[in-house]
Design an enzyme around this catalytic site. Sequence first.
Site, mmCIF file in Angstrom:
data_model
loop_
_atom_site.group_PDB
_atom_site.id
_atom_site.type_symbol
_atom_site.label_atom_id
_atom_site.label_comp_id
_atom_site.label_asym_id
_atom_site.label_seq_id
_atom_site.Cartn_x
_atom_site.Cartn_y
_atom_site.Cartn_z
ATOM 1 N N CYS A 244 4.675 140.629 34.184
ATOM 2 C CA CYS A 244 6.006 140.049 33.978
ATOM 3 C C CYS A 244 5.961 138.536 34.206
ATOM 4 C CB CYS A 244 7.035 140.762 34.845
ATOM 5 S SG CYS A 244 8.729 140.547 34.240
ATOM 6 N N HIS B 253 6.560 146.574 33.201
ATOM 7 C CA HIS B 253 6.186 147.004 34.558
ATOM 8 C C HIS B 253 5.599 148.414 34.535
ATOM 9 C CE1 HIS B 253 7.903 143.580 36.753
ATOM 10 N NE2 HIS B 253 8.851 143.599 35.837
ATOM 11 N N GLU C 169 3.497 149.371 36.527
ATOM 12 C CA GLU C 169 3.183 149.706 37.924
ATOM 13 C C GLU C 169 4.347 150.363 38.652
ATOM 14 O OE1 GLU C 169 5.359 145.824 38.464
ATOM 15 O OE2 GLU C 169 4.237 146.873 36.912
#
Length: 231
Positions: free
Chosen positions: A90, A174, A176
């Site tokens: 990001c 994202h 993660e």
Amino acid sequence: MTRTGLIIRHVPHEGLAGYRDPIEAAGYTLARVDVTDPGFGSIDLGEPDLLIMMGGPMGVYEQDAHPWIACQIRRLARRLDAGRPTLGVCFGAQMIAAAMGAPVYPGPAKEIGFHPLDFVDRASPLRHLANTPLLHWHGDTFDLPDDVELLASTAAYRHQAFRRGSNILALQFHGEMGLDPRFDEWLRQWPEALAETGGSVDEMRERHRRHGPAAVAAGRNMIAEWLSGLS
């Protein structure tokens, strides 16, 4: 042989999250530094075997408010020029783009929510993400730097991921996030961003519960494959 990894954290609630497991499994001993640390400006960003830069709510162009951004970009550029393994997520991806000389600027509208990528380069480690709803939470974008490969797009943001060679990977989304309790802090801090995109905190919590585990599993597979191909 022990390999070192350094996580640059731009805000406390945006950490390595689901990517930690595959990175540690690949043999990296991880350390972390916050940009607010008084010693951050003196750290040699070229030294770690792996550099990981996470997200943040600031814009790369807000350097008057955040003087460390320009300092970080200068040091990051030297690392990227040397082709050292680097991952940006990001805001971290936007920093990679800026350090490669590309402009970073506000996008047409915020992109927030869980949805799949519309295009994925299936010859890249991002193949693991195909058809999987992932978390998107951004309002900035960037031009593609020179000599990179576009790896993913959505209808709203064409430049979702790119790589330069096998060692430098930039991810706007994202992959993660989905199991990390720090997501509650995102919802607490930015309810107006959800409202701007027509969502709500309750709705986002439900999507996080429903899509999060699969998103993290796909993200971990992507990172594991990327790490296995580092030169």
